[in-house]
Design an enzyme around this catalytic site. Structure first.
Site, PDB file in Angstrom:
ATOM      1  N   ASP A 152       0.927  -0.903  -0.017  1.00 18.20           N
ATOM      2  CA  ASP A 152       0.003  -0.065  -0.121  1.00 18.20           C
ATOM      3  C   ASP A 152       0.854   0.995   0.058  1.00 18.20           C
ATOM      4  O   ASP A 152       2.110   1.089   0.339  1.00 18.20           O
ATOM      5  CB  ASP A 152      -0.952  -0.159   1.179  1.00 18.20           C
ATOM      6  CG  ASP A 152      -0.402  -0.464   2.511  1.00 18.20           C
ATOM      7  OD1 ASP A 152       1.100  -0.313   2.615  1.00 18.20           O
ATOM      8  OD2 ASP A 152      -1.183  -0.632   3.353  1.00 18.20           O
ATOM      9  N   ASN A 188      -9.228  -0.807  12.534  1.00 14.35           N
ATOM     10  CA  ASN A 188     -10.642  -1.132  11.991  1.00 14.35           C
ATOM     11  C   ASN A 188     -10.645  -2.242  11.188  1.00 14.35           C
ATOM     12  O   ASN A 188     -11.659  -2.404  10.614  1.00 14.35           O
ATOM     13  CB  ASN A 188     -10.889   0.094  11.418  1.00 14.35           C
ATOM     14  CG  ASN A 188     -10.067   0.472  10.227  1.00 14.35           C
ATOM     15  OD1 ASN A 188      -9.138  -0.377   9.905  1.00 14.35           O
ATOM     16  ND2 ASN A 188     -10.485   1.469   9.360  1.00 14.35           N
ATOM     17  N   HIS A 242      -8.619  -3.332   9.105  1.00 12.55           N
ATOM     18  CA  HIS A 242      -8.055  -3.105   7.383  1.00 12.55           C
ATOM     19  C   HIS A 242      -6.790  -3.926   7.483  1.00 12.55           C
ATOM     20  O   HIS A 242      -6.113  -4.356   8.151  1.00 12.55           O
ATOM     21  CB  HIS A 242      -8.049  -1.752   7.213  1.00 12.55           C
ATOM     22  CG  HIS A 242      -6.697  -1.020   7.728  1.00 12.55           C
ATOM     23  ND1 HIS A 242      -6.767   0.381   7.709  1.00 12.55           N
ATOM     24  CD2 HIS A 242      -5.620  -1.339   8.058  1.00 12.55           C
ATOM     25  CE1 HIS A 242      -5.504   0.660   8.231  1.00 12.55           C
ATOM     26  NE2 HIS A 242      -4.935  -0.458   8.250  1.00 12.55           N
ATOM     27  N   GLU A 281      -9.661  -0.653   3.509  1.00 13.47           N
ATOM     28  CA  GLU A 281     -10.681   0.014   4.485  1.00 13.47           C
ATOM     29  C   GLU A 281     -12.155  -0.622   4.614  1.00 13.47           C
ATOM     30  O   GLU A 281     -12.508  -1.024   3.414  1.00 13.47           O
ATOM     31  CB  GLU A 281     -11.032   1.512   4.516  1.00 13.47           C
ATOM     32  CG  GLU A 281      -9.600   2.318   4.340  1.00 13.47           C
ATOM     33  CD  GLU A 281      -9.072   2.612   5.840  1.00 13.47           C
ATOM     34  OE1 GLU A 281      -9.111   1.737   6.834  1.00 13.47           O
ATOM     35  OE2 GLU A 281      -8.229   3.597   6.017  1.00 13.47           O
TER      36      GLU A 281
HETATM   37  C1  GLP Z   1      -1.481   0.678   8.398  1.00 11.90           C
HETATM   38  C2  GLP Z   1      -0.897   0.056   7.381  1.00 11.90           C
HETATM   39  C3  GLP Z   1      -1.054  -1.527   7.341  1.00 11.90           C
HETATM   40  C4  GLP Z   1      -0.695  -2.026   8.548  1.00 11.90           C
HETATM   41  C5  GLP Z   1      -1.558  -1.576   9.577  1.00 11.90           C
HETATM   42  C6  GLP Z   1      -1.133  -1.756  11.019  1.00 11.90           C
HETATM   43  O1  GLP Z   1      -2.013   1.639   8.268  1.00 11.90           O
HETATM   44  N1  GLP Z   1      -1.675   0.492   5.871  1.00 11.90           N
HETATM   45  O2  GLP Z   1      -0.565  -2.276   6.229  1.00 11.90           O
HETATM   46  O3  GLP Z   1      -0.544  -3.386   8.629  1.00 11.90           O
HETATM   47  O4  GLP Z   1      -1.702  -0.115   9.436  1.00 11.90           O
HETATM   48  O5  GLP Z   1       0.131  -1.023  11.725  1.00 11.90           O
HETATM   49  P1  GLP Z   1       0.645  -1.335  12.993  1.00 11.90           P
HETATM   50  O6  GLP Z   1       1.327  -2.601  12.629  1.00 11.90           O
HETATM   51  O7  GLP Z   1       1.488  -0.182  13.090  1.00 11.90           O
HETATM   52  O8  GLP Z   1      -0.286  -1.437  14.001  1.00 11.90           O
END
Ligand code: GLP
Length: 241
Positions: free
Chosen positions: A69, A136, A138, A143
């Protein structure tokens, strides 16, 4: 379909066990196509792989790395881009040459994203997808609502994602409002998926994603329908404390 859930003592154990899974994929196919999520959770795993690579225990330099992403309008040269982070935390420490990085199309129309999805499928799909989970539900920036047929596309970031990205951007107002993400459909076709989650703040969403109904309201719940999924959690993510 095979979903395995392993609950480990702490973050370091999740990182080491995750590194074992990735090392297994590399041993079977040194030129594997890997999607590596950014975010904080997989950084320990990437650090452990780098340690093994430095110690001569692992050679990851033949991997092909696919972006999961990206914030819209942010080029790979921007240090706040997810591509920049991917290079700094995954590719460079593992000595993967820059030409092995496959970036998502930028500022594209839906036809270009569809072409991208087709090109991945024609190359044989992803061998391994390493994912975290957003607050949430995702995965990538799929989303809610996003179902199992969601293609690679541009999306509007949810308030929850903007709030959780604020730490990388200085403040919420500086976070781009849109992003590009590989779709759930492409991710689900991967030979293997690895989902990592740590910390009590992930407890509720992890339980909804893994134990609740498969629903577009929790995009990660579609992992329940994937071919082979390994979920590694620390105790706090599973128990809530
Ligand atoms: C981000 C990314 C995801 C990631 C997620 C969790 O927004 N787009 O690819 O896996 O949120 O992040 P974290 O591991 O910092 O909690």
């Amino acid at each position: 379909m095979r979903l395995s859930i392993t609950i480990l003592k702490d973050y370091d154990s999740v990182s080491r066990e995750g590194a074992d899974v990735v090392a297994g994929v590399i041993a079977a196919n040194p030129a594997a196509r890997i999607v590596a999520a950014m975010g904080d959770t997989p950084q320990g795993l990437y650090g452990e792989l780098a340690r093994r690579s430095d110690a001569g225990e692992l050679d990851a330099s033949g991997l092909f790395v696919y972006q999961l992403d990206e914030y819209a309008g942010v080029g790979p040269e921007d240090p706040r881009s997810l591509a920049g982070w991917l290079v700094r935390s995954f590719m460079r420490p593992l000595r993967i040459p820059p030409e092995n990085l496959v970036l998502l199309p930028r500022d594209a129309d839906s036809a270009a994203y569809a072409t991208y999805d087709r090109s991945i499928a024609e190359a044989g799909g992803y061998d391994l997808v390493i994912l975290g989970i957003g607050p949430n539900g995702h995965i990538g920036f799929n989303e809610p609502p996003a179902d199992g047929s969601a293609p690679t596309r541009a999306v509007a970031l949810s308030p929850a994602s903007i709030a959780s990205s604020a730490r990388y951007w200085g403040s919420a107002d500086q976070v781009p409002r849109r992003a590009i993400t590989v779709g759930i459909a492409g991710l689900l076709k991967a030979r293997k998926m690895l989902l990592l989650a740590c910390g009590s703040h992930k407890n509720e969403i992890v339980r909804r994603a893994l134990l609740g109904p498969v629903t577009a309201e929790v995009p990660a719940s579609y992992l329940q329908e994937a071919d082979e999924v390994t979920v590694l959690l620390d105790r706090a993510a599973w128990n809530g404390s």
